[in-house]
Design a protein around this motif. Sequence first.
Motif, mmCIF file in Angstrom:
data_model
loop_
_atom_site.group_PDB
_atom_site.id
_atom_site.type_symbol
_atom_site.label_atom_id
_atom_site.label_comp_id
_atom_site.label_asym_id
_atom_site.label_seq_id
_atom_site.Cartn_x
_atom_site.Cartn_y
_atom_site.Cartn_z
ATOM 1 N N ARG A 159 0.818 -1.211 0.000
ATOM 2 C CA ARG A 159 0.000 0.000 0.000
ATOM 3 C C ARG A 159 0.855 1.267 0.000
ATOM 4 O O ARG A 159 0.499 2.271 -0.626
ATOM 5 N N PHE A 160 1.995 1.220 0.678
ATOM 6 C CA PHE A 160 2.788 2.431 0.877
ATOM 7 C C PHE A 160 3.987 2.434 -0.066
ATOM 8 O O PHE A 160 5.077 1.973 0.288
ATOM 9 N N MET A 161 3.756 2.938 -1.228
ATOM 10 C CA MET A 161 4.804 3.025 -2.243
ATOM 11 C C MET A 161 5.288 4.477 -2.306
ATOM 12 O O MET A 161 4.638 5.334 -2.885
ATOM 13 N N GLY A 162 6.420 4.749 -1.669
ATOM 14 C CA GLY A 162 6.929 6.110 -1.593
ATOM 15 C C GLY A 162 7.758 6.491 -2.799
ATOM 16 O O GLY A 162 7.808 5.790 -3.811
ATOM 17 N N VAL A 163 8.414 7.650 -2.686
ATOM 18 C CA VAL A 163 9.302 8.136 -3.743
ATOM 19 C C VAL A 163 10.654 8.476 -3.129
ATOM 20 O O VAL A 163 10.758 8.801 -1.949
ATOM 21 N N GLU A 164 11.698 8.381 -3.954
ATOM 22 C CA GLU A 164 13.032 8.747 -3.493
ATOM 23 C C GLU A 164 13.187 10.268 -3.455
ATOM 24 O O GLU A 164 12.586 10.990 -4.246
ATOM 25 N N ILE A 165 14.045 10.709 -2.540
ATOM 26 C CA ILE A 165 14.423 12.119 -2.474
ATOM 27 C C ILE A 165 15.548 12.416 -3.463
ATOM 28 O O ILE A 165 15.560 13.447 -4.140
ATOM 29 N N THR A 166 16.489 11.502 -3.537
ATOM 30 C CA THR A 166 17.660 11.693 -4.390
ATOM 31 C C THR A 166 17.271 11.984 -5.834
ATOM 32 O O THR A 166 16.413 11.306 -6.406
ATOM 33 N N GLY A 167 17.899 13.018 -6.389
ATOM 34 C CA GLY A 167 17.663 13.349 -7.786
ATOM 35 C C GLY A 167 16.432 14.193 -8.042
ATOM 36 O O GLY A 167 16.224 14.673 -9.152
ATOM 37 N N LYS A 168 15.598 14.390 -7.022
ATOM 38 C CA LYS A 168 14.405 15.215 -7.189
ATOM 39 C C LYS A 168 14.774 16.697 -7.103
ATOM 40 O O LYS A 168 15.823 17.080 -6.590
ATOM 41 N N THR A 169 13.879 17.542 -7.573
ATOM 42 C CA THR A 169 14.082 18.995 -7.535
ATOM 43 C C THR A 169 13.347 19.576 -6.338
ATOM 44 O O THR A 169 12.133 19.391 -6.197
ATOM 45 N N LEU A 170 14.100 20.252 -5.487
ATOM 46 C CA LEU A 170 13.547 20.905 -4.304
ATOM 47 C C LEU A 170 13.417 22.392 -4.583
ATOM 48 O O LEU A 170 14.407 23.067 -4.886
ATOM 49 N N GLY A 171 12.210 22.907 -4.484
ATOM 50 C CA GLY A 171 11.969 24.335 -4.682
ATOM 51 C C GLY A 171 11.811 25.028 -3.344
ATOM 52 O O GLY A 171 10.888 24.724 -2.587
ATOM 53 N N VAL A 172 12.713 25.951 -3.045
ATOM 54 C CA VAL A 172 12.710 26.675 -1.772
ATOM 55 C C VAL A 172 12.146 28.071 -2.008
ATOM 56 O O VAL A 172 12.725 28.875 -2.744
ATOM 57 N N VAL A 173 11.004 28.345 -1.407
ATOM 58 C CA VAL A 173 10.388 29.666 -1.522
ATOM 59 C C VAL A 173 10.768 30.469 -0.279
ATOM 60 O O VAL A 173 10.268 30.212 0.816
ATOM 61 N N ARG A 181 20.852 21.460 3.156
ATOM 62 C CA ARG A 181 20.550 20.061 3.476
ATOM 63 C C ARG A 181 19.985 19.328 2.261
ATOM 64 O O ARG A 181 20.261 18.141 2.061
ATOM 65 N N GLY A 182 19.214 20.032 1.449
ATOM 66 C CA GLY A 182 18.713 19.426 0.217
ATOM 67 C C GLY A 182 19.845 19.054 -0.727
ATOM 68 O O GLY A 182 19.846 17.982 -1.339
ATOM 69 N N ILE A 183 20.833 19.936 -0.832
ATOM 70 C CA ILE A 183 21.998 19.641 -1.675
ATOM 71 C C ILE A 183 22.744 18.435 -1.127
ATOM 72 O O ILE A 183 23.204 17.568 -1.881
ATOM 73 N N GLY A 184 22.852 18.350 0.211
ATOM 74 C CA GLY A 184 23.506 17.194 0.828
ATOM 75 C C GLY A 184 22.784 15.892 0.564
ATOM 76 O O GLY A 184 23.401 14.821 0.596
ATOM 77 N N LEU A 185 21.482 15.991 0.294
ATOM 78 C CA LEU A 185 20.686 14.805 -0.023
ATOM 79 C C LEU A 185 20.686 14.496 -1.523
ATOM 80 O O LEU A 185 19.900 13.673 -1.981
ATOM 81 N N LYS A 186 21.559 15.188 -2.266
ATOM 82 C CA LYS A 186 21.703 14.974 -3.714
ATOM 83 C C LYS A 186 20.457 15.406 -4.480
ATOM 84 O O LYS A 186 20.106 14.837 -5.515
ATOM 85 N N MET A 187 19.790 16.438 -3.970
ATOM 86 C CA MET A 187 18.660 17.003 -4.691
ATOM 87 C C MET A 187 19.149 18.174 -5.539
ATOM 88 O O MET A 187 20.171 18.800 -5.251
ATOM 89 N N ARG A 188 18.388 18.490 -6.582
ATOM 90 C CA ARG A 188 18.614 19.732 -7.324
ATOM 91 C C ARG A 188 17.794 20.810 -6.640
ATOM 92 O O ARG A 188 16.567 20.666 -6.517
ATOM 93 N N VAL A 189 18.430 21.882 -6.210
ATOM 94 C CA VAL A 189 17.744 22.899 -5.416
ATOM 95 C C VAL A 189 17.598 24.175 -6.232
ATOM 96 O O VAL A 189 18.574 24.724 -6.752
ATOM 97 N N ILE A 190 16.356 24.622 -6.358
ATOM 98 C CA ILE A 190 16.067 25.911 -6.998
ATOM 99 C C ILE A 190 15.390 26.790 -5.949
ATOM 100 O O ILE A 190 14.735 26.290 -5.032
ATOM 101 N N ALA A 191 15.574 28.103 -6.064
ATOM 102 C CA ALA A 191 15.065 28.993 -5.026
ATOM 103 C C ALA A 191 14.438 30.237 -5.627
ATOM 104 O O ALA A 191 14.955 30.819 -6.581
ATOM 105 N N PHE A 192 13.309 30.644 -5.032
ATOM 106 C CA PHE A 192 12.683 31.924 -5.366
ATOM 107 C C PHE A 192 12.744 32.820 -4.143
ATOM 108 O O PHE A 192 12.283 32.450 -3.062
#
Length: 529
Positions: free
Chosen positions: A135-149, A161-172
Amino acid sequence: MPPRVLISDSLSPAAAQIFRLRGIEVDCEPTLGKDSDKLAAAIGDYDGLAIRSATKVTADLLQRASRLKVVGRAGVGVDNVDVPAATARGVIVMNTPFGNSVTAAEHAIALMFALAREIPAADASTQAGKWEKNRFMGVEITGKTLGVVGCGNIGSNVAERGIGLKMRVIAFDPYLTEERARTLGVEKVELDDLLARADFITLHTPLTAHTKNILSAENIAKTKKGARIVNCARGGLVDEEALRKALDDGHIAGAAFDVFAKEPATENPLFGHPHVVCTPHLGASTSEAQEKVALQIAEQMSDYLTRGAIANAVNFPSITAEEAPRLKPFIELAEKLGLFAGQVARAGVEKLSVVYEGAVTLEKTRAMTAAAISGLLRPILEDINAVAAPVVAKERGVAVEEITREAQGDYESLITLNALTAQGEIRVSGTVFHDGKPRIIRIGDIGVDAEFSPSMIYLTNEDRPGFIGRFAGALGDAEVNIATFALGRDRPGGQAVALVAIDGDLPARALSKIERLPGVKQAVTLKFS
């Protein structure tokens, strides 16, 4: 007689120990803040009041606080303190703006993980004796895009911390410069771009007129299908009804909220949805953070009560009591010049230069510059104060410089702000006359003499016959009364500016009508209250 401090909320015992070590008498009544009548009966015996969020420091309470010199809030928000009333009575209001930044950032990351892997729902299911592995099929954090507002102190911590988790970080963030973005390792983008690209959107902005419902129904519709939203900042940043609909429709995959439009949140549109994770405003609730802010506020209050030093005051810059009467009108001038620039700017300010000429150069210009920065940032960060403003500007990559020189014109003292944005420069000058009232005397290269009023309109337009009549007619149609009207132009038939003080607020429809008048280049409502 030594100063006395009352602790009326639950603070770390270490705070009381600091007061005592500094020679200050302290009474700890951690439940007194919840009883306004008992607090009002007791407050007259104290020089300082140390609080968290339960104590409400109202104008009525301050009327009873005949000895009170300082209110110290162990935390960031001072929504529970009537700051104007405190200022009017000469009471310093202090907070601890950076004490819980790491804790708040960690909570945002924790909620992001909980959301990605459906941990709360999986925990409840498992402890109920079910084994719903499929039932609980999650998603990986790695490689995802994190948008910081909002990429201020907390947002920057989340981004790192998002960069440390291997995320792509974009910011507004309107106040995030390209240089600061490169230092953080994030990509600076506009809001629409962030909404379209981010797999996870995390909010870290204060609640202001500009940010209220920044995730409106319209903006939620612009998000990437399957995006997940985290809010550990302030309730009211998201249209909760619209978000619930987007969750029900499957456009938004999940949401994790620590803050809500109405708190305490005993009911909310988001409650009960299977893909929503909620916590009861726990962003700052770690033992380390509470210890840190308690120690910090005790040290600040002790320094003020024993030595007159002011730090992290939300209603006064860091200057001595002896300097205050002389500096006050120039501090007010610098702050209002900054507030003018901050409200007129159409893009984030990348550099601020404050130029002092004449007699004012002999005063503490650093306090004036702090006030100017505070005014500049206030349209976006309403709870900014003159002490914290330089730090916040530095974090956001806004370069600040002071320039002093001898008087070069007709004024004994002159302060000029040059605010550089991506769309150009805003330059405004002001002085204080012998009546002690600050005023604007130049905008760009155009001379204009105007006192600051609580509600004003700033116009730039082509100098053409009939313009003033059409403008005044638009205000008359909206039943808006003109209090004062200050005009200036560079040459006949050239460029003109106007600063118009009005009674009350200008309706949005009237501003829209003014913007459409022939010759108008810019029309901005200004608040200086």
